[in-house]
Enzyme design. Structure first.
Site, PDB file in Angstrom:
ATOM      1  CE  LYS A 101       2.036 -13.144  -6.529  1.00 44.33           C
ATOM      2  NZ  LYS A 101       2.696 -11.995  -6.855  1.00 44.33           N
ATOM      3  CB  ALA A 188       0.895  -6.705 -10.720  1.00 46.83           C
ATOM      4  N   GLY A 189       0.142  -3.705  -9.844  1.00 48.61           N
ATOM      5  CA  GLY A 189      -0.333  -2.361 -10.710  1.00 48.61           C
ATOM      6  C   GLY A 189      -0.888  -1.353  -9.932  1.00 48.61           C
ATOM      7  CG  ASN A 210       6.321  -5.688  -2.710  1.00 50.60           C
ATOM      8  OD1 ASN A 210       6.881  -6.533  -3.392  1.00 50.60           O
ATOM      9  ND2 ASN A 210       6.814  -4.622  -1.957  1.00 50.60           N
ATOM     10  CB  THR A 211       5.559  -1.260  -6.136  1.00 54.80           C
ATOM     11  OG1 THR A 211       6.430  -2.403  -6.560  1.00 54.80           O
ATOM     12  CG2 THR A 211       6.608  -0.097  -6.708  1.00 54.80           C
TER      13      THR A 211
END
Length: 263
Positions: A101, A188-189, A210-211
């Protein structure tokens, strides 16, 4: 049964990719991976112990079963193409899959990917036989160029890394999807299961989370929620959504019913 996700000729039943950063412990991370149903797990190379010396406290790889998951090394922290290529080679030498990645984001405040360095690194790594999954801005022109030089996927951001703001780049992602010849992974986001479902309904091939899991008070339960959201969104896309309309449309023929009563 949803169609499988195919990346570089390899088939996956799950369309949810999961990152491994920010979890309170590696044990909690491992439980969340299991709950998510994922088959592709990204690991930052700077967090993995790639030496021959064991380090039970530092080596995240001890907590990820390579027989169960495709470990997808990522080059997070690389400032340019040269650093990213060097990290990828190091991972391959250490015995990790020759999948990468690709992340190059030199700006520490916003972590936005560098398009020029990403293109350069993708071109080089593809020549060296890597399966490259580049993280990019939602840039349709760059996405097409990366496909042309052999990227296995394109991974446009929905919003800045870790922001949990959802899909702020919808119009550009829709163009990328229309032009795609490889899988498109929204990366992301995405901070809520509804964001993941919306991405899948748009026609994205997969999402990476992830987050939203790692900082939650119950990562495993949230991982299950994202798993269900991805499955529901993909099913809706494959079935086809009802068209949107400007005017109301009654679900029952009220006018005809009232007319028959008055007569």
């Amino acid at each position: 049964m949803s169609a499988p996700l195919i990346i570089a000729g390899r088939s996956f039943s799950s369309r949810l990719l999961v990152g491994t950063g920010k979890f309170a412990s590696n044990e909690i991370m491992r439980e969340a991976l299991e709950a998510s149903g994922t088959e592709i797990v990204t690991v930052a190379l700077r967090r993995a112990n790639l030496s021959t010396e064991p380090d039970a406290f530092a080596d995240i790889l001890n907590f990820i079963d390579p027989d169960r998951y495709l470990i997808l090394p990522n080059t997070s922290g690389a400032m340019n193409a040269e650093e990213a290529v060097r990290l990828a080679r190091l991972a391959a030498t250490a015995g990790l899959p020759k999948w990468i990645k690709l992340e190059i984001h030199p700006d520490p405040a916003y972590l936005l990917p560098d398009p020029i360095e990403t293109y350069r690194a993708t071109e080089q790594l593809v020549k060296e036989g890597f399966t490259v999954l580049p993280y990019i801005n939602a840039d349709p022109v760059l996405a097409k160029r990366l496909q042309d030089v052999g990227a296995a996927t394109v991974m446009p951001l929905g919003a800045p890394i870790g922001s949990n703001r959802g899909i702020e780049t919808r119009a550009q992602i829709e163009i990328i999807l229309r032009q795609a010849s490889v899988p498109v992974v929204i990366d992301a986001g995405l901070g809520a299961p509804s964001h993941a479902a919306a991405a899948m309904e748009m026609g994205a091939d997969a999402v990476l989370i992830n987050t939203a899991l790692a900082v939650n008070s119950n990562p495993s339960a949230m991982a299950r929620a994202f798993r269900l959201a991805v499955e529901a969104g993909r099913s809706a896309h494959e079935i086809g959504l009802a068209p949107a309309g400007d005017l109301a449309s009654p679900t029952s023929p009220l006018t005809a019913f009232l007319s028959s009563v008055t007569h």
